[in-house]
Write a protein that holds these residues in place. Structure first.
Motif, PDB file in Angstrom:
ATOM      1  N   ARG A 180     -15.848  13.548  42.950  1.00  0.00           N
ATOM      2  CA  ARG A 180     -14.729  12.602  42.889  1.00  0.00           C
ATOM      3  C   ARG A 180     -13.668  13.024  41.879  1.00  0.00           C
ATOM      4  N   ASP A 195      -8.761  10.667  50.708  1.00  0.00           N
ATOM      5  CA  ASP A 195      -9.472  10.515  49.439  1.00  0.00           C
ATOM      6  C   ASP A 195      -8.706   9.640  48.450  1.00  0.00           C
ATOM      7  N   LYS A 199      -6.589   3.749  46.963  1.00  0.00           N
ATOM      8  CA  LYS A 199      -7.595   3.891  45.909  1.00  0.00           C
ATOM      9  C   LYS A 199      -6.963   3.741  44.523  1.00  0.00           C
ATOM     10  N   PRO A 282     -21.142   7.073  37.436  1.00  0.00           N
ATOM     11  CA  PRO A 282     -20.930   6.513  38.774  1.00  0.00           C
ATOM     12  C   PRO A 282     -21.036   5.000  38.753  1.00  0.00           C
ATOM     13  N   GLN A 283     -20.244   4.346  39.571  1.00  0.00           N
ATOM     14  CA  GLN A 283     -20.296   2.894  39.727  1.00  0.00           C
ATOM     15  C   GLN A 283     -20.023   2.585  41.199  1.00  0.00           C
ATOM     16  N   GLY A 284     -21.073   2.334  41.958  1.00  0.00           N
ATOM     17  CA  GLY A 284     -20.913   2.125  43.385  1.00  0.00           C
ATOM     18  C   GLY A 284     -20.332   3.357  44.033  1.00  0.00           C
ATOM     19  N   GLU A 285     -19.213   3.185  44.732  1.00  0.00           N
ATOM     20  CA  GLU A 285     -18.527   4.302  45.380  1.00  0.00           C
ATOM     21  C   GLU A 285     -17.485   4.947  44.474  1.00  0.00           C
ATOM     22  N   GLY A 286     -17.363   4.438  43.233  1.00  0.00           N
ATOM     23  CA  GLY A 286     -16.358   4.959  42.324  1.00  0.00           C
ATOM     24  C   GLY A 286     -16.937   5.437  41.012  1.00  0.00           C
ATOM     25  N   ASP A 303     -11.499   5.171  41.512  1.00  0.00           N
ATOM     26  CA  ASP A 303     -12.144   5.797  42.662  1.00  0.00           C
ATOM     27  C   ASP A 303     -12.140   7.317  42.556  1.00  0.00           C
ATOM     28  N   ARG A 304     -11.032   7.868  42.014  1.00  0.00           N
ATOM     29  CA  ARG A 304     -10.891   9.315  41.901  1.00  0.00           C
ATOM     30  C   ARG A 304     -10.210   9.655  40.578  1.00  0.00           C
TER      31      ARG A 304
END
Length: 472
Positions: A180, A195, A199, A282-286, A303-304
């Motif tokens: 990410r 990506d 976000k 990491p936190q979930g998908e982000g 997120d990125r």
């Protein structure tokens, strides 16, 4: 010695500066051997092929290369046009590499893993100067060794981006979060659009690459709601970086700074400065970014992350030859004081050649952006002057090697912090008022208070910062 004269000169890297070196060698009747790790010429440029450079075509075409190309019927692009990285490859480097004298000596997909002297390790003295270089390299068929009379390392720095940490090291969790995190200038409105669209994006860095990314994300923000942009500067403020504005003699870069400045005024960019990342998790998908902002704890969910904190040279394959590098900048000792970002912000980098680039190993030179070590700013035209001088020296034309044949445009935007030497760099608050005898705002303010000035314009060791490192 006759055997040495029959050997080629090895050029590592087939980017703009490496192919310019090859063109100068061909022009002087010396056979080049060009070794490029990528699968095409200009492989590094293609990774930022969507980015438009600040310097027009007239500064992006080497004189020897132009001569060879024009003999083949090639027509140069508009001199004042501003090419993208991809256009530099397609309209200039690809035709140059296709010329018979270069194409016959170009090896793609070849990674140089070591350089030494034939029969000599780094310590051995006797007969060293007359021993050919041995270049160990690896391609799809395995490992090979080739001999060369001299070596020009134009391999650049693109493959070694600086990490996030303000101490020069990756922060905890950076490696694990690499999926990410993007380094350099991702194509956020093109290939990588999915990506980033909609976000929360953290951009880290204070150079023109960071501005490019931020403005591209704003374009995406216009098209896709929910796209949030956080721009973090690791040191200082953005004021110095944006100071040149319309006074910048590279108009595209001046316009870039003004656009970023307006975006901040409109509240479209969430500015964070000074900002230091301590850990990424990491936190979930982000990702959760544990940081400090202006010295206080600060946490941010994104997120990125896009990291635009500059690059550093790869010295891993030079362990068996004798090189001398400044301990701070990692540039040749004679060049380092001219470009050291701890001391230079405004001014010029004088044109330089073999004198400033020489190493204790005769016949070996580092050119292009790699010759600048960790100093953040480089212009292709400077690299072209370097290789002109270096090749003249290899050919025994020492008069031409010591001449200076390059004049660069002055610029109102500098890209180094004169105090901290950080990547979040700029030019002392911007250009001085028109009626002030000063080099920048801070210089004018200091003189108005009776002081000698801010110091960035003092002395002879000043530099001209006319393009970002992506121009190299």
């Amino acid at each position: 010695m006759d055997m040495m004269a029959e050997l080629p000169v090895a050029v590592i890297g087939a980017g703009p500066v490496g192919l310019a070196a090859a063109a100068h060698l061909v022009q002087r009747g010396i056979r080049p051997l060009i070794l490029e790790r990528g699968e095409s010429v200009g492989a590094a440029l293609l990774e930022w092929g969507h980015v438009r450079v600040f310097s027009p075509w007239e500064y992006n075409i080497d004189a020897a290369a132009r001569t060879l190309l024009e003999r083949s019927g090639w027509k140069a692009p508009d001199e004042q046009g501003l090419p993208t990285g991809g256009e530099i490859v397609s309209d200039y480097l690809a035709p140059l590499s296709a010329l018979p004298a270069i194409a016959a000596n170009l090896k793609l997909g070849v990674e140089v893993t070591a350089i030494t002297r034939h029969g000599h390790n780094k310590v051995a003295n006797e007969g060293r100067k007359n021993a050919p270089f041995v270049i160990r390299c690896r391609d799809a068929d395995g490992e090979h060794r080739v001999l060369a009379r001299a070596v020009i390392d134009a391999s650049g720095t693109w493959s070694r981006p600086n990490p996030i940490g303000v101490d020069g090291l990756p922060v905890p969790g950076e490696g694990e979060a690499s999926g990410r995190i993007a380094y350099g200038i991702p194509d956020v409105v093109g290939k990588a659009r999915e990506d980033y669209a909609g976000k929360r994006i953290l951009v880290i860095g204070g150079g023109h690459s960071a501005i490019n990314v931020a403005l591209a994300l704003m374009e995406l923000q216009d098209a896709v709601s929910g796209t949030e942009i956080f721009w973090a500067l690791r040191h200082g403020s953005v004021d110095r970086l944006l100071g040149g504005g319309l006074n910048d003699q590279l108009p595209e870069r001046g316009a870039l700074g003004l656009a970023a400045k307006q975006a901040m005024a409109d509240g479209r960019l969430n500015m964070l400065a000074p900002f230091a990342v301590n850990r990424i998790a990491p936190q979930g998908e982000g990702l959760t970014v544990d940081a400090s902002l202006a010295g206080k704890p600060f946490n941010l969910a994104v997120d990125r992350i896009v990291v635009t904190t500059g690059f550093r040279p790869d010295l891993s394959f030079l362990g068996e030859i004798r090189i001398a590098l400044d301990p701070v900048v990692e540039a040749p000792p004679a060049l380092a004081p001219l470009i050291d970002p701890n001391f230079h912000s405004c001014g010029t980098v004088p044109a330089h050649g073999i004198v400033e680039l020489a190493h204790p190993e005769p016949g070996f030179t580092i050119v292009g952006s790699k010759s600048y070590g960790r100093a953040p700013t480089f212009l292709m035209a400077t690299g072209y002057e370097q290789v002109r001088s270096v090749v003249a020296d290899i050919a025994g034309d020492h008069v031409a090697a010591h001449e200076v044949r390059l004049v660069l445009p002055e610029t109102g935007v500098c890209s180094a912090d004169r105090v901290t030497g950080s990547d979040d760099a700029g030019c002392c608050g911007g250009p001085a008022p028109a009626d002030a005898n000063a080099c920048c705002v801070e210089d004018a303010d200091a003189k108005a208070k009776g002081a000698a000035g801010c110091g960035c314009g003092a002395g002879t060791q000043t530099r001209r910062a006319v393009a970002t490192s992506v121009d190299a």
